[in-house]
Design an enzyme around this catalytic site. Structure first.
Site, short mmCIF file in Angstrom:
data_model
loop_
_atom_site.label_atom_id
_atom_site.label_comp_id
_atom_site.label_asym_id
_atom_site.label_seq_id
_atom_site.Cartn_x
_atom_site.Cartn_y
_atom_site.Cartn_z
N HIS A 271 -34.86 -13.77 33.15
CA HIS A 271 -35.66 -14.90 32.68
C HIS A 271 -36.03 -15.88 33.79
CE1 HIS A 271 -37.22 -17.67 29.73
NE2 HIS A 271 -36.31 -18.59 30.00
N ASP B 241 -40.92 -20.81 29.96
CA ASP B 241 -40.03 -21.09 28.84
C ASP B 241 -40.60 -22.23 27.98
OD1 ASP B 241 -37.04 -20.40 27.95
OD2 ASP B 241 -37.21 -22.57 27.88
#
Length: 304
Positions: A271, A104
């Site tokens: 994610h 991320d």
């Protein structure tokens, strides 16, 4: 968590970076993303420490690192500033060159470091992201709905800070559990508690907002200026196959013009697949890093 690792606070100039260091061998820097901190690596780092000197660090604005007030031009929360922090951290720890894995926001920091300081980054793994420039340039209704927080968090202070601060657990848990394609059961309770400590700190809320404010301004401008440039070191694009990023973008196609020596891998989950599948994450990273090291050694032999 992080048994056998040493906890350090390292002055890197205008901020102090919080990190843990353990293991032996070539240096490996692991960087977290939003809305987490270095504890996302707690179940992965020990699996890599028998082959690497592993450094897990908090980005500025997160975890135990400094959380400066955002500058008017947002430059002090740019990925360039964050990359400079982490490079100086590694140099202070005695590592001029190192492998880098970032999830991320940590992946975006790593991508920027590989562009700004290519001699420092031996290999780069970017986890579940596409380039910042593409995130803003290729927005449609599906991307906007999935990544609404990109636009909310970058609104002028103190609006998002006050909204989040009214009930930080609801906001951040909505992000964590929603994007992860799982509920709370997908996360280790000790790690979750460390994330919650961060969420409840007003300075950390401000830091994460400043991070996204930089993303929509100075980071976009820097990335636009670097269009056409390729990272030359071995690179891994690694995603969660049930995640939004994987479903909304052809990740290999998007990254190919930017990474000259790229491979791709994915795991089930959304994610936050690192939290859900630490053993498999470590296995894929070990395979990539081993191949990257072999390729680097072959290149060095040819050049000598």
């Amino acid at each position: 968590m992080f048994e056998g690792f040493e906890r350090r606070l390292v002055d890197v100039g205008d901020v102090t970076i919080n990190c843990v260091v353990g293991g032996s061998g070539p240096a490996l820097l692991l960087l977290h993303g939003f809305p987490q901190n270095l504890h996302m690596w707690a179940r992965v780092a020990p699996l890599l420490a028998n082959e690497y000197t592993v450094v897990c660090a908090d980005l500025r604005g997160y975890g135990g690192s400094s959380k400066p007030v955002g500058a008017p031009d947002h430059a002090n929360y740019s990925f360039r500033a964050m990359a400079s922090d982490q490079r100086e951290l590694m140099r202070t720890l005695g590592f001029e060159r190192f492998h880098l894995v970032g999830h991320d926001r940590g992946g975006r920091t790593g991508h920027r470091m590989a562009l700004d300081h290519p001699d420092s980054v031996l290999s780069l793994a970017v986890l579940d992201i596409i380039p910042t420039y593409v995130m803003f340039e290729e927005v449609d209704r599906f991307v906007a709905r999935a990544y609404w927080h990109w636009y909310f968090l970058q609104q002028p202070a103190p609006y998002p800070e006050k909204v989040i601060g009214a009930d930080p657990d609801t906001f951040y848990e909505g992000c964590l559990f929603g994007w992860g394609a799982t509920g709370a059961d997908g996360f280790d309770p000790e790690q979750l508690e460390e994330y919650r400590k961060q969420w409840r700190d007003p300075a950390a809320i401000h830091g994460s907002c400043c991070d996204y404010r930089a993303g929509g301004t100075i980071d976009f401008e820097l990335d636009h200026g670097d269009l056409g440039r390729q990272v030359q070191c071995p690179a891994l694009v690694f995603s969660g196959s049930a995640g939004l990023m994987h479903s909304l973008f052809e990740m290999q196609v998007v990254w190919a013009p930017r990474l000259a020596n790229m491979r791709f891998a994915s795991l089930p989950g959304g994610h936050f697949f690192v939290d859900r599948f630490p053993d498999d994450t470590a296995r894929i990273l070990r395979e990539f890093l081993s191949d990257a090291r072999s390729g680097i050694h072959q290149t060095e032999r040819r050049e000598s």
